[in-house]
Design a protein around this motif. Structure first.
Motif, mmCIF file in Angstrom:
data_model
loop_
_atom_site.group_PDB
_atom_site.id
_atom_site.type_symbol
_atom_site.label_atom_id
_atom_site.label_comp_id
_atom_site.label_asym_id
_atom_site.label_seq_id
_atom_site.Cartn_x
_atom_site.Cartn_y
_atom_site.Cartn_z
ATOM 1 N N GLY A 71 0.820 -1.211 0.000
ATOM 2 C CA GLY A 71 0.000 0.000 0.000
ATOM 3 C C GLY A 71 0.852 1.258 0.000
ATOM 4 O O GLY A 71 0.494 2.265 -0.631
ATOM 5 N N THR A 72 1.972 1.214 0.712
ATOM 6 C CA THR A 72 2.852 2.388 0.754
ATOM 7 C C THR A 72 3.476 2.648 -0.619
ATOM 8 O O THR A 72 3.577 3.804 -1.053
ATOM 9 N N TYR A 99 1.304 6.904 6.761
ATOM 10 C CA TYR A 99 1.633 6.213 5.501
ATOM 11 C C TYR A 99 1.756 7.213 4.346
ATOM 12 O O TYR A 99 2.682 7.133 3.539
ATOM 13 N N ASP A 171 -6.542 7.253 -0.315
ATOM 14 C CA ASP A 171 -5.905 6.136 0.381
ATOM 15 C C ASP A 171 -7.014 5.202 0.852
ATOM 16 O O ASP A 171 -7.728 5.499 1.819
ATOM 17 N N GLN A 174 -7.833 1.096 4.100
ATOM 18 C CA GLN A 174 -8.741 0.627 5.149
ATOM 19 C C GLN A 174 -10.182 0.560 4.653
ATOM 20 O O GLN A 174 -11.074 0.276 5.448
ATOM 21 N N SER A 195 -4.040 -1.415 -0.044
ATOM 22 C CA SER A 195 -3.082 -2.322 0.588
ATOM 23 C C SER A 195 -3.759 -3.669 0.814
ATOM 24 O O SER A 195 -4.937 -3.709 1.195
ATOM 25 N N LYS A 200 -5.848 -6.399 6.447
ATOM 26 C CA LYS A 200 -6.818 -5.504 5.786
ATOM 27 C C LYS A 200 -8.072 -6.283 5.375
ATOM 28 O O LYS A 200 -8.065 -7.512 5.347
#
Ligand SMILES: *Cc1c(COP(=O)(O)O)cnc(C)c1O
Length: 378
Positions: A71-72, A99, A171, A174, A195, A200
Motif C-alpha cells: 500500500g505504501t 503512511y 488512500d 482501510q 493495501s 486488511k
C-alpha cells in the motif's frame, strides 16, 4: 523455564485480529490457488496477476488497476504519477498512521497537513479548502484517507481540488468496498492506493498493494514506475522507478478472497453495531459504522480515560490497540523545528481513540465476551 499462572492469565482471550482463522476457513480454496501457481511456473506478472488486475478493476468500476508490492508503494507511485511537475507539497491528514507522509517523503515531496472533522475523523472539503488557502500554492496533490473504513467525502474534496488545480489521491487501504455517493472508494480521485496487508479487509498472505485509476496516462506512468521506469524491457524512460510487483501467489490468493469481500464487510459492520450498543452510556463512545459507506476495518471508540479503559479490557482478556497514538506532524522523524501546524481535532482524537477487536472470523463467543466487558465499563 515455566510460564507463571499470572502470565498465562494475561494472555488475551479475544485477539485483536487473526489472519490465521481466515486462512483456516478458506484452506481448500487457498491450497488450490497456491498449487495452481506452483505448477504454472509463472511467479511474477503472470496470468493470476493479470486476471486479478482485471477483476479488481471491474469490482471497483475503474478502467485500470496496477498491482504493486504494498500500500505504501501504491501511495508513492500514485503521488509520483499525478503530481504536477512544478509542485512540491502533498496535503494530507495527520491522524492516519503516517503512511501518506512516508510515501510523500519517498516521492520527494514535503508533507503539509489539514485538520480532520470531529464527527468523522476524516478530511472534509472545508478543512482541505482552509489548508490549501494557507499553503501558498505549493500543494500538487491531496491524499484523502478513508479512515477506519469510512468513506470520506471524496467527491466534495475532488471539487475543491479541481478548483485549485490540485490532484486527488484516495488512500483506500482501510476502505476497500466502501460506497459513497460518487461510487466506491477508489473510483473518485485521480488515483487510489490499496493495501492487501494480511489484516486488511481484502488480505493477501503477505504484502501487496494496487493503484486504481480511470486516467490512462496515470496508469501508464504507474505501470512504468513499478518496474524500473521501463517503457519496454531494459529501456528506462522515467526516473524514480522501483521494483514493486504484486507476485502471482498473492494475486491468486486475492482472487479467492475478492468474491468474499462484500459478505465479510457486512459481518464487520454487524460486529461494530453490537459493540456500539453494548458500550452505550459508558466511558468508551464506540463510533458507528452504519451502511455501505463504512466497511468497519477498525472498530474505534473515543474516551477521556483511555489508559484505564484499556487496562480493564486487557484484564478481561480483550486485546486493544490505538490507531494512531502519534500524529504525523509530531513523529520524531518528521518534526520540523519552528513549523508547528495547528491541528486541534487531530491532536484531540490522537489522545482519545481506542480500537477494539473487529474481524469477520470473530466467533459468537468472542463477540459476547467483548460485549460483556463493554457493559461492565458502564
Ligand atoms: C495499511 C495502510 C497503508 C500501508 O499499506 P502497506 O501495505 O502496509 O504498505 C497505507 N494507508 C493506510 C491508511 C493503511 O491503513
Amino acid at each position: 523455564m515455566r510460564l507463571s499462572t499470572s502470565w498465562s492469565a494475561c494472555v488475551p482471550v479475544v485477539p485483536f485480529n487473526s489472519p490465521g482463522r481466515a486462512s483456516a476457513a478458506q484452506e481448500v480454496a487457498l491450497a488450490g490457488a497456491l498449487d495452481r501457481v506452483l505448477k504454472s511456473g509463472w511467479y511474477v506478472h503472470g496470468p493470476e496477476h493479470e486476471a486479478f488486475e482485471r477483476e479488481f478493476a471491474d469490482y471497483l468500476g475503474v478502467q485500470n488497476v496496477i498491482g504493486v508490492a504494498s500500500g505504501t508503494d501504491a501511495l508513492e507511485l500514485a503521488l509520483k504519477s499525478v503530481t504536477a511537475v512544478a509542485k512540491n507539497a502533498v496535503l494530507t491528514a495527520a491522524n492516519a498512521g503516517a503512511y501518506a507522509t512516508t510515501a510523500a517523503h519517498r516521492a520527494g515531496f514535503t508533507p503539509y497537513y489539514a485538520d480532520v472533522e470531529e464527527s468523522t475523523l476524516c478530511l472534509s472539503a472545508r478543512t482541505v479548502e482552509e489548508a490549501l488557502a494557507r499553503s501558498g500554492g505549493g500543494v500538487g496533490t491531496v491524499v484523502v484517507t478513508h479512515l477506519y473504513g469510512r468513506m470520506a467525502p471524496a467527491r466534495e474534496i475532488r471539487d475543491v481540488c479541481r478548483r485549485h488545480h490540485v490532484a486527488l489521491v484516495e488512500d483506500c487501504a482501510q476502505a476497500v468496498g466502501a460506497l459513497g455517493d460518487g461510487g466506491l472508494a477508489g473510483s473518485i480521485g485521480d488515483a487510489a492506493a490499496f493495501s492487501f496487508y494480511p489484516t486488511k479487509n481484502l488480505a493477501a498472505l503477505g504484502d501487496g498493494g494496487a493503484v486504481a485509476t480511470d486516467r490512462d496516462d496515470v496508469a501508464r506512468r504507474v505501470r512504468q514506475l513499478r518496474q524500473y521506469g521501463w517503457s519496454r524491457k531494459y529501456t528506462v524512460e522515467l526516473t524514480g522507478g522501483a521494483n514493486s510487483r504484486l507476485d502471482e501467489i498473492q494475486a491468486a490468493v486475492l482472487r479467492v478472497r475478492l468474491p468474499l469481500l462484500e459478505r465479510q464487510n457486512l459481518r464487520r459492520r454487524e460486529i461494530v453495531a453490537r459493540f456500539v450498543k453494548a458500550a452505550a452510556g459508558g466511558p468508551l463512545n464506540v463510533l458507528r459504522a452504519d451502511g455501505p459507506g463504512h466497511v468497519a476495518h477498525l472498530c474505534v471508540g473515543l474516551t477521556d480515560q483511555r489508559d484505564a479503559v484499556r487496562a480493564l479490557l486487557n484484564e478481561g482478556g480483550i486485546a486493544t490497540d490505538v490507531h494512531y497514538p502519534v500524529p504525523d506532524h509530531m513523529q520524531p522523524a518528521f518534526l520540523v523545528p519552528g513549523d508547528v501546524p495547528s491541528l486541534p481535532v487531530t491532536e484531540w482524537a490522537a489522545s482519545r481513540v481506542l480500537s477494539l477487536p473487529c474481524f469477520p472470523e470473530m466467533t459468537e463467543e468472542d463477540i459476547e465476551h467483548v460485549e460483556r466487558a463493554l457493559r461492565a465499563l458502564t
